[in-house]
Write a protein that holds these residues in place. Structure first.
Motif, PDB file in Angstrom:
ATOM      1  N   TYR A  49       0.771  -1.239   0.000  1.00  0.00           N
ATOM      2  CA  TYR A  49       0.000   0.000   0.000  1.00  0.00           C
ATOM      3  C   TYR A  49       0.808   1.297   0.000  1.00  0.00           C
ATOM      4  N   GLY A  50       2.046   1.279   0.406  1.00  0.00           N
ATOM      5  CA  GLY A  50       2.823   2.520   0.479  1.00  0.00           C
ATOM      6  C   GLY A  50       2.976   3.197  -0.872  1.00  0.00           C
ATOM      7  N   LEU A  51       3.370   2.430  -1.886  1.00  0.00           N
ATOM      8  CA  LEU A  51       3.532   2.993  -3.225  1.00  0.00           C
ATOM      9  C   LEU A  51       2.191   3.438  -3.787  1.00  0.00           C
ATOM     10  N   LEU A  52       1.170   2.652  -3.563  1.00  0.00           N
ATOM     11  CA  LEU A  52      -0.163   2.985  -4.048  1.00  0.00           C
ATOM     12  C   LEU A  52      -0.612   4.343  -3.504  1.00  0.00           C
ATOM     13  N   LEU A  53      -0.525   4.526  -2.190  1.00  0.00           N
ATOM     14  CA  LEU A  53      -0.953   5.790  -1.585  1.00  0.00           C
ATOM     15  C   LEU A  53      -0.061   6.946  -2.015  1.00  0.00           C
ATOM     16  N   GLY A  54       1.233   6.696  -2.142  1.00  0.00           N
ATOM     17  CA  GLY A  54       2.154   7.746  -2.571  1.00  0.00           C
ATOM     18  C   GLY A  54       1.885   8.192  -4.001  1.00  0.00           C
ATOM     19  N   LEU A  55       1.646   7.243  -4.885  1.00  0.00           N
ATOM     20  CA  LEU A  55       1.335   7.602  -6.272  1.00  0.00           C
ATOM     21  C   LEU A  55       0.021   8.364  -6.361  1.00  0.00           C
ATOM     22  N   GLU A  56      -0.968   7.949  -5.583  1.00  0.00           N
ATOM     23  CA  GLU A  56      -2.233   8.683  -5.570  1.00  0.00           C
ATOM     24  C   GLU A  56      -2.006  10.126  -5.134  1.00  0.00           C
ATOM     25  N   ARG A  57      -1.184  10.310  -4.105  1.00  0.00           N
ATOM     26  CA  ARG A  57      -0.904  11.651  -3.608  1.00  0.00           C
ATOM     27  C   ARG A  57      -0.205  12.490  -4.667  1.00  0.00           C
ATOM     28  N   VAL A  58       0.842  11.937  -5.290  1.00  0.00           N
ATOM     29  CA  VAL A  58       1.607  12.679  -6.298  1.00  0.00           C
ATOM     30  C   VAL A  58       0.735  13.017  -7.498  1.00  0.00           C
ATOM     31  N   LEU A  59      -0.030  12.055  -7.977  1.00  0.00           N
ATOM     32  CA  LEU A  59      -0.844  12.281  -9.172  1.00  0.00           C
ATOM     33  C   LEU A  59      -2.049  13.173  -8.905  1.00  0.00           C
ATOM     34  N   ALA A  60      -2.415  13.368  -7.651  1.00  0.00           N
ATOM     35  CA  ALA A  60      -3.525  14.258  -7.312  1.00  0.00           C
ATOM     36  C   ALA A  60      -3.101  15.728  -7.328  1.00  0.00           C
ATOM     37  N   GLU A  61      -1.799  15.971  -7.347  1.00  0.00           N
ATOM     38  CA  GLU A  61      -1.312  17.348  -7.387  1.00  0.00           C
ATOM     39  C   GLU A  61      -1.674  17.970  -8.733  1.00  0.00           C
ATOM     40  N   PRO A  62      -1.935  19.288  -8.749  1.00  0.00           N
ATOM     41  CA  PRO A  62      -2.249  19.936 -10.024  1.00  0.00           C
ATOM     42  C   PRO A  62      -1.119  19.800 -11.043  1.00  0.00           C
ATOM     43  N   GLU A  63       0.131  19.857 -10.576  1.00  0.00           N
ATOM     44  CA  GLU A  63       1.286  19.672 -11.456  1.00  0.00           C
ATOM     45  C   GLU A  63       2.269  18.732 -10.765  1.00  0.00           C
ATOM     46  N   PRO A  64       2.164  17.424 -11.025  1.00  0.00           N
ATOM     47  CA  PRO A  64       3.073  16.462 -10.376  1.00  0.00           C
ATOM     48  C   PRO A  64       4.532  16.769 -10.702  1.00  0.00           C
ATOM     49  N   THR A  65       5.396  16.593  -9.693  1.00  0.00           N
ATOM     50  CA  THR A  65       6.818  16.876  -9.863  1.00  0.00           C
ATOM     51  C   THR A  65       7.663  15.715  -9.361  1.00  0.00           C
ATOM     52  N   THR A  66       8.951  15.729  -9.774  1.00  0.00           N
ATOM     53  CA  THR A  66       9.908  14.760  -9.265  1.00  0.00           C
ATOM     54  C   THR A  66      10.336  15.182  -7.871  1.00  0.00           C
ATOM     55  N   ALA A  67      11.140  14.355  -7.227  1.00  0.00           N
ATOM     56  CA  ALA A  67      11.652  14.685  -5.900  1.00  0.00           C
ATOM     57  C   ALA A  67      12.485  15.964  -5.945  1.00  0.00           C
ATOM     58  N   ALA A  68      13.114  16.247  -7.078  1.00  0.00           N
ATOM     59  CA  ALA A  68      13.937  17.450  -7.234  1.00  0.00           C
ATOM     60  C   ALA A  68      13.095  18.683  -7.562  1.00  0.00           C
ATOM     61  N   GLY A  69      11.806  18.505  -7.785  1.00  0.00           N
ATOM     62  CA  GLY A  69      10.935  19.634  -8.070  1.00  0.00           C
ATOM     63  C   GLY A  69      10.664  19.880  -9.543  1.00  0.00           C
ATOM     64  N   THR A  70      11.219  19.068 -10.419  1.00  0.00           N
ATOM     65  CA  THR A  70      10.994  19.211 -11.854  1.00  0.00           C
ATOM     66  C   THR A  70       9.608  18.686 -12.212  1.00  0.00           C
ATOM     67  N   ALA A  71       8.877  19.447 -12.987  1.00  0.00           N
ATOM     68  CA  ALA A  71       7.547  19.013 -13.412  1.00  0.00           C
ATOM     69  C   ALA A  71       7.657  17.757 -14.264  1.00  0.00           C
ATOM     70  N   LEU A  72       6.759  16.810 -14.008  1.00  0.00           N
ATOM     71  CA  LEU A  72       6.741  15.584 -14.800  1.00  0.00           C
ATOM     72  C   LEU A  72       6.177  15.864 -16.184  1.00  0.00           C
ATOM     73  N   ARG A  73       6.717  15.171 -17.171  1.00  0.00           N
ATOM     74  CA  ARG A  73       6.189  15.267 -18.530  1.00  0.00           C
ATOM     75  C   ARG A  73       4.927  14.426 -18.633  1.00  0.00           C
ATOM     76  N   ARG A  74       4.146  14.685 -19.634  1.00  0.00           N
ATOM     77  CA  ARG A  74       2.866  13.993 -19.801  1.00  0.00           C
ATOM     78  C   ARG A  74       3.055  12.478 -19.881  1.00  0.00           C
ATOM     79  N   HIS A  75       4.046  11.995 -20.610  1.00  0.00           N
ATOM     80  CA  HIS A  75       4.230  10.550 -20.734  1.00  0.00           C
ATOM     81  C   HIS A  75       4.665   9.934 -19.402  1.00  0.00           C
ATOM     82  N   GLN A  76       5.384  10.701 -18.572  1.00  0.00           N
ATOM     83  CA  GLN A  76       5.769  10.203 -17.250  1.00  0.00           C
ATOM     84  C   GLN A  76       4.547  10.086 -16.349  1.00  0.00           C
ATOM     85  N   ILE A  77       3.673  11.078 -16.429  1.00  0.00           N
ATOM     86  CA  ILE A  77       2.435  11.035 -15.650  1.00  0.00           C
ATOM     87  C   ILE A  77       1.584   9.855 -16.090  1.00  0.00           C
TER      88      ILE A  77
END
Length: 160
Positions: free
Chosen positions: A76-104
């Motif tokens: 469940y850890g990865l599942l909940l973490g991915l839900e949290r990241v993908l719920a953001e208006p603009e998902p980013t990497t750990a370094a703060g770089t915005a994810l590209r559409r194909h990465q999302i």
């Protein structure tokens, strides 16, 4: 000495024991079970992956665990973490770089697989997916699925 009496932040928390349990589990797991603006009845409905994560988290907390077990983290850890990241208006990497559409899209696909695996493999009778094979996956098989997913996306680092 005065003692502070904790008050629920909303009447919903006080009225719904599932929401109260989700808040307790959120502090324990470090991931939200219900995000702002979501209907708790939908997010934590019976049979959903998040409800299964919550039920197992509560069971582990009631058993005296102060942190999630490795098995709980795998399921469940990865599942909940991915839900949290993908719920953001603009998902980013750990370094703060915005994810590209194909990465999302790739992360959304991984999340879909994790949700499906949770709903398929957590059925107590092993027959929750309707395919009739009657076999439930073991924790080792679920861990192997996660390792395979991590290998496929090894170049993408997202803080979850």
């Amino acid at each position: 000495m005065q003692e502070a009496i904790p008050q629920p932040t909303s009447s919903l928390e006080a009225a719904d024991p599932v929401v109260a349990a989700a808040l307790r589990a959120e502090a324990w797991a470090g991931e939200p079970f219900v995000r702002e603006g979501e209907d708790p009845a939908d997010a934590l409905g019976e049979g959903t992956a998040r409800r299964r994560a919550l039920d197992e988290a509560i069971a582990e907390m009631d058993a005296g665990r102060t942190a999630p077990s490795p098995q709980w983290k795998v399921r469940y850890g990865l599942l909940l973490g991915l839900e949290r990241v993908l719920a953001e208006p603009e998902p980013t990497t750990a370094a703060g770089t915005a994810l590209r559409r194909h990465q999302i899209d790739a992360l959304a696909g991984m999340l879909t697989e994790l949700i499906a695996a949770s709903q398929r493999y957590d059925e107590p009778n092993g027959n929750g997916n309707g395919n009739g094979n009657g076999q439930a996956a073991t924790a080792e098989e679920l861990e192997q699925l996660q390792v395979e997913d991590e290998d496929e996306d090894s170049t993408l680092v997202v803080e979850v």
